[in-house]
Design an enzyme around this catalytic site. Sequence first.
Site, short mmCIF file in Angstrom:
data_model
loop_
_atom_site.label_atom_id
_atom_site.label_comp_id
_atom_site.label_asym_id
_atom_site.label_seq_id
_atom_site.Cartn_x
_atom_site.Cartn_y
_atom_site.Cartn_z
N LYS A 109 14.29 4.22 5.14
CA LYS A 109 13.36 4.63 4.08
C LYS A 109 13.66 6.07 3.71
O LYS A 109 14.09 6.86 4.54
CB LYS A 109 11.91 4.54 4.56
CG LYS A 109 10.90 4.54 3.44
CD LYS A 109 10.76 3.14 2.86
CE LYS A 109 9.67 3.03 1.85
NZ LYS A 109 9.28 1.62 1.67
N TYR A 148 -2.63 -0.07 -9.34
CA TYR A 148 -2.20 -0.79 -10.54
C TYR A 148 -0.81 -0.34 -10.96
O TYR A 148 -0.50 -0.18 -12.13
CB TYR A 148 -3.23 -0.62 -11.68
CG TYR A 148 -3.41 -1.89 -12.50
CD1 TYR A 148 -3.85 -3.06 -11.92
CD2 TYR A 148 -3.12 -1.90 -13.87
CE1 TYR A 148 -4.00 -4.23 -12.65
CE2 TYR A 148 -3.27 -3.06 -14.63
CZ TYR A 148 -3.71 -4.22 -14.01
OH TYR A 148 -3.88 -5.38 -14.74
N GLY A 149 0.04 -0.11 -9.95
CA GLY A 149 1.45 0.21 -10.21
C GLY A 149 2.23 -1.09 -10.26
O GLY A 149 1.70 -2.14 -10.62
N ASN A 150 3.49 -1.02 -9.89
CA ASN A 150 4.36 -2.19 -9.97
C ASN A 150 3.80 -3.36 -9.15
O ASN A 150 3.75 -4.50 -9.61
CB ASN A 150 5.76 -1.80 -9.48
CG ASN A 150 6.72 -2.97 -9.50
OD1 ASN A 150 6.85 -3.68 -8.51
ND2 ASN A 150 7.35 -3.21 -10.63
N ALA A 151 3.35 -3.07 -7.92
CA ALA A 151 2.84 -4.15 -7.07
C ALA A 151 1.48 -4.65 -7.57
O ALA A 151 1.27 -5.84 -7.76
CB ALA A 151 2.74 -3.66 -5.62
N GLY A 152 0.55 -3.73 -7.81
CA GLY A 152 -0.82 -4.10 -8.17
C GLY A 152 -0.93 -4.82 -9.51
O GLY A 152 -1.59 -5.85 -9.62
N TYR A 153 -0.26 -4.26 -10.52
CA TYR A 153 -0.35 -4.89 -11.84
C TYR A 153 0.24 -6.32 -11.82
O TYR A 153 -0.38 -7.28 -12.28
CB TYR A 153 0.34 -4.05 -12.94
CG TYR A 153 0.75 -4.91 -14.11
CD1 TYR A 153 -0.23 -5.49 -14.94
CD2 TYR A 153 2.09 -5.22 -14.36
CE1 TYR A 153 0.12 -6.34 -15.99
CE2 TYR A 153 2.45 -6.07 -15.40
CZ TYR A 153 1.46 -6.63 -16.21
OH TYR A 153 1.81 -7.48 -17.21
N1 GLU Z 1 10.05 -0.36 -1.28
C1 GLU Z 1 9.98 -1.77 -1.05
C2 GLU Z 1 9.38 -2.06 0.31
O1 GLU Z 1 8.67 -1.24 0.86
C3 GLU Z 1 11.30 -2.48 -1.30
C4 GLU Z 1 12.44 -2.04 -0.44
C5 GLU Z 1 13.80 -2.61 -0.83
O2 GLU Z 1 13.89 -3.37 -1.77
O3 GLU Z 1 14.77 -2.27 -0.12
O4 GLU Z 1 9.52 -3.11 0.85
#
Ligand code: GLU
Length: 416
Positions: free
Chosen positions: A106, A218-223
Amino acid sequence: MAGKDNPFEIVLRQIESAKPYLDVEPDIIEAIKYPKEVLTLHLPVKMDNGKVKVFTAYRSHHNNARGPYKGGVRYHPNVTLEEVMALSAWMTFKCATVGIPYGGGKGGIACNPKEMSQSELERLSRAYALGISRFMGTDIDIPAPDVYTNPQVMAWFVDTYEKVKGWSEPSAYTGKPINIGGSEGRGDATAKGGMYTIREAAKYLKLTGKVTVAIQGYGNAGYFAAKLLHDELGYTIIAVSDSKGGILKKDGLDPDDVLKHKRETGSVINYPGSENITNEDLLELECDILVPAALEDQITKDNADKVKAKMVAELANGPTTPEADKILHKNGVFLVPDILTNAGGVTVSYFEWVQGRMGLWWTEEEVYDRLERIMVKSFNDILEIAKRHDIDMRTADYVLAVSRVVEATKVRGFWP
Ligand code: GLU
């Protein structure tokens, strides 16, 4: 908000929670707890006003026993070393949960992208990609989007990386725009995977009739979660929120219209026909499914008792603390853990990496079809472990994921 509990301490406790159900030597568990290496960068960036500003950034390599390090890059003012370390460990166990051949990594930059221009963001992104370039690559570590990063940022990253290396290497990054090697279906993959998981959990809990949902973020995941749960499963989205606050409308919100309002006004709040609520209120609403889709440390020992949802489906990473887990379980709330619920993002990243390496492209249908099979199987594998040991779903998930990482570690052995 993030920062109350050290998120890496939480990961250590989650790994420990699997121990009683595994026949593994404690020293092997010790060997998979900490990141193998963490890079800290101080990136000087020329701002639009001509002054240089130094940004602190990280890339954590948690574990690569099952495959190269994999995970997103987060841009947020609250990014810390401990948070990035925790997020990298969650990636290790997430990839093990869904059985894709990756370890966990990460990255993060402590910055406020909302206060930066596009050209400042581009210079910062390129500085970061250059800084980590000797630390990553298709078979070493593959970054992707996370909170407040997107396909445009991935395009700057991969372009910088390829220029530094002098060759084309699309699989070095995932979550890219489709016209430079991104995958169909990657944009809404996190929510799509979450939807398949929620659908399976709802079947198990026998949720029928009008199913009500509250979504924090309400970002990429929430929306996309709001949209898919509404459009594909017919659920009623009664509340959503963003960093400025939330809205409640008991007879249901139209997710696309709320997005339009957010684009026009900068927030979901003050949406016509709805009642403004706080992010705290949202977590305590009477509803069937609560979906935290923002940041860590939202459901804690202070509010877990007030959660009235039948199911908590964690689309964010790390929204629930271990103390809160115990309270939810005692209260009969069925929690579907982050490292399963939000694994759709990294799973489609894996598909993007595979397609890039093969130089061929799958249709959206092929992508979703493969994703669905992986999510449904993973949910049922974990449910089976939870039932067998009479434990909550998070502990069951760690039993599965830790055992997979341990097996890979043991078969490799320790060298030098
Ligand atoms: N950021 C996303 C996660 O936390 C996707 C990570 C990725 O696609 O490598 O799972």
